[in-house]
Design a protein around this motif. Sequence first.
Motif, PDB file in Angstrom:
ATOM      1  N   GLY A  72      51.514  55.422  58.535  1.00  8.36           N
ATOM      2  CA  GLY A  72      50.710  55.353  57.325  1.00  8.36           C
ATOM      3  C   GLY A  72      50.159  56.704  56.914  1.00  8.36           C
ATOM      4  N   GLY A  73      49.695  57.474  57.897  1.00  7.26           N
ATOM      5  CA  GLY A  73      49.194  58.818  57.611  1.00  7.26           C
ATOM      6  C   GLY A  73      50.284  59.720  57.065  1.00  7.26           C
ATOM      7  N   PHE A  74      51.487  59.598  57.628  1.00  6.93           N
ATOM      8  CA  PHE A  74      52.633  60.395  57.154  1.00  6.93           C
ATOM      9  C   PHE A  74      52.966  60.048  55.705  1.00  6.93           C
ATOM     10  CE2 PHE A  74      57.257  60.648  56.511  1.00  6.93           C
ATOM     11  CZ  PHE A  74      57.467  62.000  56.763  1.00  6.93           C
ATOM     12  N   VAL A  75      52.992  58.754  55.388  1.00  7.14           N
ATOM     13  CA  VAL A  75      53.300  58.307  54.026  1.00  7.14           C
ATOM     14  C   VAL A  75      52.242  58.804  53.043  1.00  7.14           C
ATOM     15  CG1 VAL A  75      53.488  56.263  52.533  1.00  7.14           C
ATOM     16  CG2 VAL A  75      54.615  56.288  54.762  1.00  7.14           C
ATOM     17  N   ALA A  76      50.959  58.739  53.449  1.00 12.68           N
ATOM     18  CA  ALA A  76      49.879  59.203  52.573  1.00 12.68           C
ATOM     19  C   ALA A  76      49.979  60.709  52.333  1.00 12.68           C
ATOM     20  CB  ALA A  76      48.528  58.855  53.185  1.00 12.68           C
ATOM     21  N   ASP A  77      50.292  61.469  53.379  1.00 10.35           N
ATOM     22  CA  ASP A  77      50.364  62.927  53.270  1.00 10.35           C
ATOM     23  C   ASP A  77      51.561  63.395  52.457  1.00 10.35           C
ATOM     24  OD1 ASP A  77      48.077  63.259  54.728  1.00 10.35           O
ATOM     25  OD2 ASP A  77      49.097  63.626  56.629  1.00 10.35           O
ATOM     26  N   ARG A  78      52.677  62.679  52.584  1.00 10.77           N
ATOM     27  CA  ARG A  78      53.925  63.182  52.007  1.00 10.77           C
ATOM     28  C   ARG A  78      54.337  62.518  50.694  1.00 10.77           C
ATOM     29  NH1 ARG A  78      57.338  65.773  55.692  1.00 10.77           N
ATOM     30  NH2 ARG A  78      56.079  66.902  57.229  1.00 10.77           N
ATOM     31  N   TYR A  79      53.894  61.276  50.446  1.00  3.97           N
ATOM     32  CA  TYR A  79      54.497  60.545  49.337  1.00  3.97           C
ATOM     33  C   TYR A  79      53.516  59.954  48.322  1.00  3.97           C
ATOM     34  CZ  TYR A  79      58.696  60.959  52.173  1.00  3.97           C
ATOM     35  OH  TYR A  79      59.734  61.453  52.896  1.00  3.97           O
ATOM     36  N   ILE A  80      52.468  59.256  48.759  1.00  2.00           N
ATOM     37  CA  ILE A  80      51.680  58.499  47.775  1.00  2.00           C
ATOM     38  C   ILE A  80      50.244  58.990  47.628  1.00  2.00           C
ATOM     39  CG2 ILE A  80      53.076  56.425  48.099  1.00  2.00           C
ATOM     40  CD1 ILE A  80      50.739  55.232  49.703  1.00  2.00           C
ATOM     41  N   GLY A  81      49.722  59.774  48.565  1.00  6.70           N
ATOM     42  CA  GLY A  81      48.353  60.251  48.472  1.00  6.70           C
ATOM     43  C   GLY A  81      47.392  59.438  49.325  1.00  6.70           C
ATOM     44  N   SER A  82      46.310  60.068  49.762  1.00  3.71           N
ATOM     45  CA  SER A  82      45.348  59.429  50.659  1.00  3.71           C
ATOM     46  C   SER A  82      44.586  58.298  49.977  1.00  3.71           C
ATOM     47  CB  SER A  82      44.353  60.471  51.183  1.00  3.71           C
ATOM     48  OG  SER A  82      45.011  61.459  51.935  1.00  3.71           O
ATOM     49  N   TYR A  83      44.134  58.542  48.737  1.00  8.00           N
ATOM     50  CA  TYR A  83      43.356  57.511  48.038  1.00  8.00           C
ATOM     51  C   TYR A  83      44.225  56.297  47.729  1.00  8.00           C
ATOM     52  CZ  TYR A  83      40.954  55.111  44.233  1.00  8.00           C
ATOM     53  OH  TYR A  83      40.385  54.158  43.444  1.00  8.00           O
ATOM     54  N   ARG A  84      45.458  56.531  47.292  1.00  9.35           N
ATOM     55  CA  ARG A  84      46.344  55.400  47.016  1.00  9.35           C
ATOM     56  C   ARG A  84      46.600  54.581  48.279  1.00  9.35           C
ATOM     57  NH1 ARG A  84      49.572  59.202  43.901  1.00  9.35           N
ATOM     58  NH2 ARG A  84      49.248  58.891  41.661  1.00  9.35           N
ATOM     59  N   ALA A  85      46.772  55.266  49.410  1.00  6.90           N
ATOM     60  CA  ALA A  85      47.025  54.557  50.667  1.00  6.90           C
ATOM     61  C   ALA A  85      45.865  53.621  51.002  1.00  6.90           C
ATOM     62  CB  ALA A  85      47.251  55.557  51.796  1.00  6.90           C
ATOM     63  N   VAL A  86      44.629  54.103  50.790  1.00  6.73           N
ATOM     64  CA  VAL A  86      43.460  53.273  51.066  1.00  6.73           C
ATOM     65  C   VAL A  86      43.370  52.124  50.063  1.00  6.73           C
ATOM     66  CG1 VAL A  86      40.940  53.231  51.231  1.00  6.73           C
ATOM     67  CG2 VAL A  86      42.204  55.185  52.106  1.00  6.73           C
ATOM     68  N   TYR A  87      43.568  52.420  48.792  1.00  9.72           N
ATOM     69  CA  TYR A  87      43.457  51.403  47.737  1.00  9.72           C
ATOM     70  C   TYR A  87      44.485  50.291  47.966  1.00  9.72           C
ATOM     71  CZ  TYR A  87      42.026  49.801  43.086  1.00  9.72           C
ATOM     72  OH  TYR A  87      41.495  49.074  42.053  1.00  9.72           O
ATOM     73  N   ILE A  88      45.726  50.686  48.206  1.00  8.87           N
ATOM     74  CA  ILE A  88      46.772  49.686  48.433  1.00  8.87           C
ATOM     75  C   ILE A  88      46.496  48.921  49.726  1.00  8.87           C
ATOM     76  CG2 ILE A  88      49.238  49.350  48.911  1.00  8.87           C
ATOM     77  CD1 ILE A  88      49.736  51.851  47.144  1.00  8.87           C
ATOM     78  N   GLY A  89      46.128  49.653  50.780  1.00  7.41           N
ATOM     79  CA  GLY A  89      45.854  49.013  52.059  1.00  7.41           C
ATOM     80  C   GLY A  89      44.729  47.999  51.960  1.00  7.41           C
ATOM     81  N   TYR A  90      43.668  48.340  51.239  1.00  4.38           N
ATOM     82  CA  TYR A  90      42.528  47.427  51.129  1.00  4.38           C
ATOM     83  C   TYR A  90      42.850  46.235  50.233  1.00  4.38           C
ATOM     84  CZ  TYR A  90      39.336  50.427  53.715  1.00  4.38           C
ATOM     85  OH  TYR A  90      38.708  51.138  54.706  1.00  4.38           O
ATOM     86  N   THR A  91      43.726  46.428  49.269  1.00  2.00           N
ATOM     87  CA  THR A  91      44.186  45.290  48.462  1.00  2.00           C
ATOM     88  C   THR A  91      44.947  44.294  49.327  1.00  2.00           C
ATOM     89  OG1 THR A  91      44.349  46.716  46.499  1.00  2.00           O
ATOM     90  CG2 THR A  91      45.548  44.625  46.446  1.00  2.00           C
TER      91      THR A  91
END
Length: 510
Positions: A72-91
């Motif tokens: 998940g950290g790799f995807v946030a860093d390289r592709y979608i962004g940290s805030y998007r990762a949290v927003y999508i994850g919390y949804t």
Amino acid sequence: MSSQERTQGEHSGFPLIAKVLIWRQLLWGAAFYGTYVLITKYFLNELNYSEADTLMMMGAFGAVGPVFSAIGGFVADRYIGSYRAVYIGYTVYTVGFALLGIGASMVSIPLSIFAIALIGYSRGLSATSPTVLLGNAFGRGRDMAFQQGLTVNYAINNFGSFLSQYLFPFMIAYVAYTGNFFISSVLMVLTLVLFFVYHKRLVETGNHLDKQSVSARVWLGFFLGSVLMLGLVYWIFANLEAGKYFLYSLGCIAILYFVVETFRESPEYRYKMSAVLITILILIGFYFYYGQMVTAMNLYSINLMGGHLFGFIPVRPESNLAFNPLWCCIMGGPLVAVYAWLEKHHISPSIPAKFGVAMIFCAMAFGVLALSTQFVGADGKVAADWVLWANFLQSTAELIVGALGAGYIFQLVPERMSAFAIGLRSVALSLSGILAASMSTSIALPKGQIITQTVIDAVYAGYFFKLAVMALVMAVLTFILARIITRLVKKGENIKDASGRVQHATANAH
């Protein structure tokens, strides 16, 4: 965040977005751990799982989060962004808790497992990004304020998890498991409301990818990867025996890769990375005992813990898990004072040595549990005080270690291996969680087993006594290994210094 806001933050305490993220942590801690505290009894009583399968489910649930958080950290860093990762994850968290509530109302094993898989996926995707956002909220050059923010964030998380883990078991009598899981979903909705209200500022606080649009190709890859990851998590939960060996294999492959890379490095880093390998073994040993808190200690408490602390404070057996965040809140300050005293007197134990001290506390914790089996009351229960004090010792061990392993590992590896090496800590957590669950199945009792003193002595007392003795042995080994680690690191530093002197002499000669 604008430069003006950051400047104001320098003089007015925590920036606004830091406060928002800390409130988010409170809501998340209450939602996640409120559900977590109920899972064991839910699978035992509602879904009619055996004790052995329930323990393995808890072990797998604890293992998949750390493993997939690296992804998940790799995807946030390289592709979608940290805030998007949290927003999508919390949804997805919100949906997962809601589906778990529906699964509970229908007493559906497949739907419950799918909901648990969604929660595991969400944890993997979003676990690392909130720390990134919090660091960005403070901005560069405010390291001390960021550390204070992390401390407050940790304390708030413990406070939220303590409240929910204490209260949710009592609420079963009023809203059942279904209602509790829906409450967790509502709490996650509140985090999404925070994200909606402060969306623009959170985007600015994210990494550079959050400020850019994401291509359709990346979204397609993310969707397919998410489906694959979710399917894999579901398969692990639905096939616990095979899933256990799959997680073992992942961990061993990661460690083997690190061994190969160690031999490919320069002599300086070869010594240091060898020290890291030994540190990983120590981490696996320590987190094995940490994993016992949610498996063996939890099951023992559910079966035998009395209903009152100190004779008058009501407590449910499942709420034994609330004792850990309670002690973390209470003991954080005193331990900081102890470290300050040691520093003042120029006493600086190495990080591996601190793990040795932590193992001594683990030994005492399980020694207390073993002793508690000899004080079963007329009602067939053990006073909750015993479990409280065992958690005090185990939580102290946790606080001594904290996140030391990750920072120590980071300092000993070359830059190209830093992210992977930090991920090895997650691998250690995963392996130790599965090992803890597998070993704790030895105390699993068949359905309908009447628990007599003979059973308690044969099953629980012997198991906890073995864990206490093993922890003492591991403490001694850790102190020995700490000396070896220190020597390896020193050899690496000596090689680095010698190489530096040669380069300096060569430069002067020219």
